[in-house]
Design a protein around this motif. Structure first.
Motif, PDB file in Angstrom:
ATOM      1  N   PRO A   1     -59.416 -12.045  28.132  1.00  0.00           N
ATOM      2  CA  PRO A   1     -59.265 -11.502  26.701  1.00  0.00           C
ATOM      3  C   PRO A   1     -60.194 -10.400  26.340  1.00  0.00           C
ATOM      4  O   PRO A   1     -61.411 -10.641  26.750  1.00  0.00           O
ATOM      5  CB  PRO A   1     -59.062 -12.552  25.608  1.00  0.00           C
ATOM      6  N   GLY A   2     -60.017  -9.171  25.701  1.00  0.00           N
ATOM      7  CA  GLY A   2     -60.930  -8.293  25.171  1.00  0.00           C
ATOM      8  C   GLY A   2     -61.241  -7.149  26.037  1.00  0.00           C
ATOM      9  O   GLY A   2     -59.977  -6.614  26.775  1.00  0.00           O
ATOM     10  N   LEU A   3     -61.638  -6.012  25.651  1.00  0.00           N
ATOM     11  CA  LEU A   3     -62.019  -4.633  26.298  1.00  0.00           C
ATOM     12  C   LEU A   3     -63.315  -4.536  26.751  1.00  0.00           C
ATOM     13  O   LEU A   3     -63.908  -5.206  26.384  1.00  0.00           O
ATOM     14  CB  LEU A   3     -61.295  -3.795  25.330  1.00  0.00           C
TER      15      LEU A   3
ATOM     16  N   CYS B   1     -65.468   1.835  28.792  1.00  0.00           N
ATOM     17  CA  CYS B   1     -64.393   2.533  29.012  1.00  0.00           C
ATOM     18  C   CYS B   1     -63.036   2.090  28.099  1.00  0.00           C
ATOM     19  O   CYS B   1     -62.010   2.836  28.440  1.00  0.00           O
ATOM     20  CB  CYS B   1     -63.923   2.811  30.516  1.00  0.00           C
ATOM     21  N   ASP B   2     -62.801   0.836  27.353  1.00  0.00           N
ATOM     22  CA  ASP B   2     -61.735   0.236  26.914  1.00  0.00           C
ATOM     23  C   ASP B   2     -60.809  -0.039  27.829  1.00  0.00           C
ATOM     24  O   ASP B   2     -59.597   0.114  27.334  1.00  0.00           O
ATOM     25  CB  ASP B   2     -61.465   1.136  25.710  1.00  0.00           C
ATOM     26  N   GLY B   3     -61.118  -0.592  29.002  1.00  0.00           N
ATOM     27  CA  GLY B   3     -60.264  -0.771  29.905  1.00  0.00           C
ATOM     28  C   GLY B   3     -60.128  -2.437  29.950  1.00  0.00           C
ATOM     29  O   GLY B   3     -60.817  -3.081  28.913  1.00  0.00           O
ATOM     30  N   LYS B   4     -58.880  -2.908  30.510  1.00  0.00           N
ATOM     31  CA  LYS B   4     -58.651  -4.358  30.639  1.00  0.00           C
ATOM     32  C   LYS B   4     -59.892  -5.093  31.570  1.00  0.00           C
ATOM     33  O   LYS B   4     -60.357  -4.558  32.322  1.00  0.00           O
ATOM     34  CB  LYS B   4     -57.505  -4.685  31.336  1.00  0.00           C
ATOM     35  N   VAL B   5     -60.115  -6.290  31.065  1.00  0.00           N
ATOM     36  CA  VAL B   5     -61.103  -7.182  31.736  1.00  0.00           C
ATOM     37  C   VAL B   5     -60.287  -8.000  32.664  1.00  0.00           C
ATOM     38  O   VAL B   5     -59.361  -8.722  32.076  1.00  0.00           O
ATOM     39  CB  VAL B   5     -62.062  -7.757  30.750  1.00  0.00           C
ATOM     40  N   SER B   6     -60.973  -8.737  33.728  1.00  0.00           N
ATOM     41  CA  SER B   6     -60.247  -9.414  34.592  1.00  0.00           C
ATOM     42  C   SER B   6     -61.324 -10.403  34.917  1.00  0.00           C
ATOM     43  O   SER B   6     -62.418 -10.113  35.311  1.00  0.00           O
ATOM     44  CB  SER B   6     -59.739  -8.793  35.858  1.00  0.00           C
ATOM     45  N   ALA B   7     -60.746 -11.598  35.034  1.00  0.00           N
ATOM     46  CA  ALA B   7     -61.728 -12.841  35.333  1.00  0.00           C
ATOM     47  C   ALA B   7     -61.589 -13.158  36.956  1.00  0.00           C
ATOM     48  O   ALA B   7     -60.270 -13.345  37.175  1.00  0.00           O
ATOM     49  CB  ALA B   7     -61.623 -13.991  34.282  1.00  0.00           C
ATOM     50  N   VAL B   8     -62.642 -13.296  37.648  1.00  0.00           N
ATOM     51  CA  VAL B   8     -62.490 -13.605  39.112  1.00  0.00           C
ATOM     52  C   VAL B   8     -63.252 -14.924  39.284  1.00  0.00           C
ATOM     53  O   VAL B   8     -64.336 -15.096  38.902  1.00  0.00           O
ATOM     54  CB  VAL B   8     -63.016 -12.407  39.941  1.00  0.00           C
ATOM     55  N   ASP B   9     -62.648 -15.911  40.037  1.00  0.00           N
ATOM     56  CA  ASP B   9     -63.344 -17.123  40.356  1.00  0.00           C
ATOM     57  C   ASP B   9     -63.790 -16.885  41.799  1.00  0.00           C
ATOM     58  O   ASP B   9     -62.896 -16.517  42.797  1.00  0.00           O
ATOM     59  CB  ASP B   9     -62.461 -18.352  40.363  1.00  0.00           C
ATOM     60  N   VAL B  10     -65.001 -16.874  41.999  1.00  0.00           N
ATOM     61  CA  VAL B  10     -65.679 -16.801  43.428  1.00  0.00           C
ATOM     62  C   VAL B  10     -66.229 -18.050  44.005  1.00  0.00           C
ATOM     63  O   VAL B  10     -67.165 -18.652  43.233  1.00  0.00           O
ATOM     64  CB  VAL B  10     -66.592 -15.623  43.386  1.00  0.00           C
TER      65      VAL B  10
ATOM     66  N   ARG C   1     -67.287 -18.215  37.605  1.00  0.00           N
ATOM     67  CA  ARG C   1     -66.454 -17.123  37.085  1.00  0.00           C
ATOM     68  C   ARG C   1     -67.212 -15.731  36.755  1.00  0.00           C
ATOM     69  O   ARG C   1     -68.125 -15.877  36.169  1.00  0.00           O
ATOM     70  CB  ARG C   1     -65.658 -17.537  36.027  1.00  0.00           C
ATOM     71  N   LYS C   2     -66.672 -14.659  37.301  1.00  0.00           N
ATOM     72  CA  LYS C   2     -67.339 -13.266  37.108  1.00  0.00           C
ATOM     73  C   LYS C   2     -66.255 -12.568  36.506  1.00  0.00           C
ATOM     74  O   LYS C   2     -65.030 -12.589  36.905  1.00  0.00           O
ATOM     75  CB  LYS C   2     -67.844 -12.717  38.323  1.00  0.00           C
ATOM     76  N   TYR C   3     -66.896 -11.699  35.579  1.00  0.00           N
ATOM     77  CA  TYR C   3     -65.766 -10.771  34.710  1.00  0.00           C
ATOM     78  C   TYR C   3     -65.961  -9.386  35.404  1.00  0.00           C
ATOM     79  O   TYR C   3     -67.249  -8.925  35.217  1.00  0.00           O
ATOM     80  CB  TYR C   3     -66.072 -10.972  33.384  1.00  0.00           C
ATOM     81  N   PHE C   4     -65.039  -8.383  35.404  1.00  0.00           N
ATOM     82  CA  PHE C   4     -64.935  -7.335  35.846  1.00  0.00           C
ATOM     83  C   PHE C   4     -64.128  -6.330  35.032  1.00  0.00           C
ATOM     84  O   PHE C   4     -63.102  -6.905  34.468  1.00  0.00           O
ATOM     85  CB  PHE C   4     -64.614  -7.171  37.274  1.00  0.00           C
TER      86      PHE C   4
END
Length: 67
Positions: free
Chosen positions: A20-22, A26-35, A52-55
């Motif tokens: 969730p969130g922007l 750049c107001d783009g979508k945020v993706s959560a990545v489990d590494v 968990r990292k957010y990009f």
């Protein structure tokens, strides 16, 4: 006497999902990545971590979450 250490780091992406969130840049979508990260010393595992990292999905910046 000479010592040679053979340390190696292996990273594996376990999963990716939308968060969730922007993005504040750049107001783009945020993706959560489990590494998953493994540190190896001469093929012997020393450390094993899952983080968990957010990009941002549009500008590819790594986002840091402050609580």
């Amino acid at each position: 006497m000479c010592l040679v250490f053979a340390f190696r780091e292996e990273t594996t992406e376990l999963g990716r999902q939308t968060a969730p969130g922007l993005c504040p840049y750049c107001d783009g979508k945020v993706s959560a990545v489990d590494v998953e990260t493994k540190w190896l010393f001469c093929f012997l595992p020393l450390c094993f971590k899952v983080k968990r990292k957010y990009f941002c999905s549009s500008c590819d910046r790594r986002l840091v979450l402050y609580c």
